[in-house]
Design a protein around this motif. Structure first.
Motif, PDB file in Angstrom:
ATOM      1  N   ASP A  75      -4.674   3.196  -4.086  1.00 23.04           N
ATOM      2  CA  ASP A  75      -5.337   4.415  -4.528  1.00 23.04           C
ATOM      3  C   ASP A  75      -5.215   4.454  -6.053  1.00 23.04           C
ATOM      4  O   ASP A  75      -4.190   4.077  -6.613  1.00 23.04           O
ATOM      5  CB  ASP A  75      -4.606   5.603  -3.883  1.00 23.04           C
ATOM      6  CG  ASP A  75      -5.131   6.952  -4.330  1.00 23.04           C
ATOM      7  OD1 ASP A  75      -4.922   7.290  -5.503  1.00 23.04           O
ATOM      8  OD2 ASP A  75      -5.712   7.666  -3.504  1.00 23.04           O
ATOM      9  N   GLY A 106       1.099   5.391   0.396  1.00 19.19           N
ATOM     10  CA  GLY A 106       0.462   6.562   0.997  1.00 19.19           C
ATOM     11  C   GLY A 106       1.481   7.672   1.156  1.00 19.19           C
ATOM     12  O   GLY A 106       2.620   7.567   0.673  1.00 19.19           O
ATOM     13  N   ASN A 123      -1.940   6.833   6.679  1.00 21.29           N
ATOM     14  CA  ASN A 123      -2.410   5.570   6.118  1.00 21.29           C
ATOM     15  C   ASN A 123      -2.406   4.474   7.173  1.00 21.29           C
ATOM     16  O   ASN A 123      -3.363   3.706   7.329  1.00 21.29           O
ATOM     17  CB  ASN A 123      -1.532   5.194   4.917  1.00 21.29           C
ATOM     18  CG  ASN A 123      -2.077   4.012   4.147  1.00 21.29           C
ATOM     19  OD1 ASN A 123      -1.758   2.874   4.459  1.00 21.29           O
ATOM     20  ND2 ASN A 123      -2.887   4.282   3.146  1.00 21.29           N
ATOM     21  N   THR A 127       0.814  -1.220   0.000  1.00 24.14           N
ATOM     22  CA  THR A 127       0.000   0.000   0.000  1.00 24.14           C
ATOM     23  C   THR A 127       0.852   1.276   0.000  1.00 24.14           C
ATOM     24  O   THR A 127       1.774   1.418   0.804  1.00 24.14           O
ATOM     25  CB  THR A 127      -0.921   0.019   1.230  1.00 24.14           C
ATOM     26  OG1 THR A 127      -1.681  -1.188   1.247  1.00 24.14           O
ATOM     27  CG2 THR A 127      -1.857   1.205   1.178  1.00 24.14           C
TER      28      THR A 127
END
Length: 431
Positions: A200, A166, A312, A164
Motif C-alpha cells: 500500500d 495490513g 488482507n 505485505t
C-alpha cells in the motif's frame, strides 16, 4: 527431562501473555551467553506472507548446502515446527535438552522480578539451539510487529525483508497502516539491506523514509520480472531470469511472496554474501511448502485448508477462490478469534459460499460459533453452527461427495492446526 515435560515447562509461561519490549529478552540472552550474536540472519517481518516467504528462502538456502535454521510462528500441528534445521523439525531430544539446561534461568529471573513470556523463551530457545547446532544462516520470522518484537535483539542481519503490510494486532501495533508499517520497519538496521513486497502506498512511504534515514539500500519485489506459465490450486509455474521455477504454493499472493523471496536471494548472491546457483533456486522453490496456506488436502472432493485471519489475508483467499473454484458450490467451515477484524473479513466473503458452518476455535480468545453464525446470516444460502469442527467437516464432506461441491476450512491458524490431522485422516481413508 522428557519432551512432554519440556513442552509443559514452555507452555507454563503462556499465562504471562504478549508484552512488547526487548529488555527482558536481552537479560535472558545475556544469561545464556548471547547465542544470538553467533549467527547470521535473514530477518522477516510483515502482516501477511512472512511465513511462506521464510519457507521459500529457507528451502533455497538448504538446497545451496547451507545449514539453515528456521524460526516461524505459530506452529500448525507440532510445536517443533517453530524451530527447524534444513527444513526439518528439531528432534524431541534436542528440545528437551535445551529446556532442561535453560529453564532454570527462567526460574531464577522470575525470583529477581524479571518475568519471561512464552514467546520470549521460545525465541531464546531458537537462538540457543541454532547456535549450538552451528547453523550457517537463520531465517528469522518476527512474531508481532518488528521494532519491539523479541526477535529484534539481533545485530544487523544479512538483510531485512518486509512482506505485505495490513491491519492486524491493531491494539498493540497501532490502528493505521502507517503506524503498523513503522513497527514492521523496526527490523531494518544500518549496514544491512532491505527488501520489500509490493505495498500500500502509505506503507511504502514509511519504508522509503526508514531506509533513507538509515542509508540502507532498498530492493522491491515489483522489480522482479517473471513470466507465469501455469497456475492452479496445486501452485504455479513461472520463468525468472531464464530459470523455470515450480512453486507448490497456490494463489496470486504466493506469487508475490515468491517474488519477494527472489529479490532477497538475488541481491544476497549478487553481492557475494551467499553462494546460490540457479539450480539451487529451482530445487528450493520446488520443495518449498507451508501448511494451511491455501493448502489442497483432497482432490475428490476438493478440500482446502487456509489460515487467513485478517482482512488482507481473507482478501487473498477470496481472490483465489474466485479464480480457481468459480465452477463449484463451496461449503465454508470457519472459526475466528474475537479480537480479529471479523466484520471486515465476513464482508469480503459475502456471497461466495453456498453454505457456512461456523465453529468455535479451541482458544480462549475465540468467538463462539453461534455468534459467528449470526454475523453470517444473509451472506450465503445457509448458515449452521457446530460445537466441534470435526462434526462440521464430517457433514460438509458427506455433502461434497454427493453433489461435487468443495469444502473450505478457514478463519484461524489455530483452527487449521486443530483440524488438519483429522482432515488428512478422512481424506486418506477416502482414497
Amino acid at each position: 527431562m522428557t519432551y512432554e515435560e519440556a513442552i509443559s515447562k514452555i507452555h507454563s509461561l503462556l499465562t504471562f501473555g504478549s508484552r512488547p519490549g526487548l529488555d527482558r529478552m536481552r537479560v535472558l540472552l545475556e544469561r545464556m551467553g548471547n547465542p544470538q550474536d553467533k549467527l547470521k540472519y535473514i530477518h522477516v517481518a510483515g502482516t501477511n506472507g512472512k511465513g511462506s516467504t521464510c519457507e521459500i528462502i529457507s528451502y533455497v538456502l538448504t538446497a545451496a548446502g547451507y545449514k539453515t535454521g528456521l524460526f516461524i510462528s505459530p506452529y500448525i500441528t507440532d510445536f517443533r515446527e517453530r524451530i527447524q534445521i534444513n527444513n526439518q523439525m528439531i528432534s524431541k531430544a534436542v528440545l528437551a535438552e535445551a529446556v532442561e539446561k535453560t529453564f532454570p534461568l527462567i526460574e531464577q529471573l522470575s525470583k529477581e522480578g524479571v518475568v519471561i513470556t512464552e514467546f520470549e523463551y521460545v525465541n531464546a530457545l531458537e537462538f540457543y539451539i541454532h547456535s549450538n547446532e552451528k547453523c550457517d544462516v537463520v531465517v528469522l520470522e518476527t512474531g508481532m510487529g518488528g521494532l519491539l518484537d523479541c526477535t529484534n535483539v539481533i545485530k544487523p542481519p544479512l538483510c531485512s525483508v518486509i512482506t505485505t503490510i495490513g491491519l492486524d494486532h491493531t491494539k498493540i501495533l497501532g490502528d493505521t497502516i502507517e503506524k503498523i508499517a513503522a513497527q514492521k520497519c523496526g527490523i531494518i538496521k544500518e549496514n544491512s539491506i532491505a527488501i520489500t513486497s509490493k505495498q500500500d502506498e502509505r506503507a511504502m512511504e514509511v519504508i522509503s523514509r526508514t531506509v533513507n534515514s538509515l542509508d540502507v539500500p532498498l530492493y522491491k519485489s515489483e522489480n522482479v520480472s517473471i513470466e507465469i506459465t501455469e497456475e492452479n490450486l496445486d501452485g504455479s509455474k513461472f520463468v525468472w531470469n531464464g530459470i523455470d521455477i515450480e512453486l507448490h504454493l497456490a494463489g496470486d499472493h504466493q506469487i508475490e511472496n515468491a517474488k519477494t523471496a527472489i529479490a532477497a536471494i538475488d541481491i544476497l548472491r549478487s553481492k557475494g554474501l551467499l553462494k546460490i546457483s540457479d539450480k539451487n533456486i529451482r530445487d528450493g522453490f520446488k520443495e518449498a511448502k507451508n501448511p494451511a496456506r491455501l493448502e489442497k488436502l483432497c482432490d475428490k472432493p476438493v478440500v482446502i485448508l487456509d489460515g487467513a485471519h485478517n482482512p488482507n489475508g481473507i482478501e487473498a483467499l477470496k481472490n483465489a477462490i474466485e479464480r480457481f473454484l468459480s465452477d463449484k458450490k463451496i461449503t465454508c467451515i470457519i472459526g475466528m478469534l474475537a479480537d480479529k477484524d471479523i466484520d471486515s473479513s465476513i464482508e469480503l466473503l459475502s456471497g461466495i459460499f453456498d453454505k457456512v458452518y461456523t465453529v468455535s476455535v479451541d482458544n480462549p480468545r475465540a468467538l463462539s460459533s453461534d455468534k459467528l453464525a449470526e454475523k453470517f446470516e444473509g451472506k450465503c444460502n445457509a448458515v449452521k453452527c457446530f460445537d466441534k469442527p470435526q462434526d462440521a467437516f464430517d457433514k460438509a464432506l458427506r455433502e461434497a461427495k454427493k453433489d461435487g461441491s468443495a469444502v473450505l476450512v478457514c478463519g484461524s491458524l489455530y483452527l487449521a492446526g486443530e483440524i488438519r490431522p483429522y482432515i488428512l485422516e478422512c481424506c486418506n481413508s477416502n482414497q
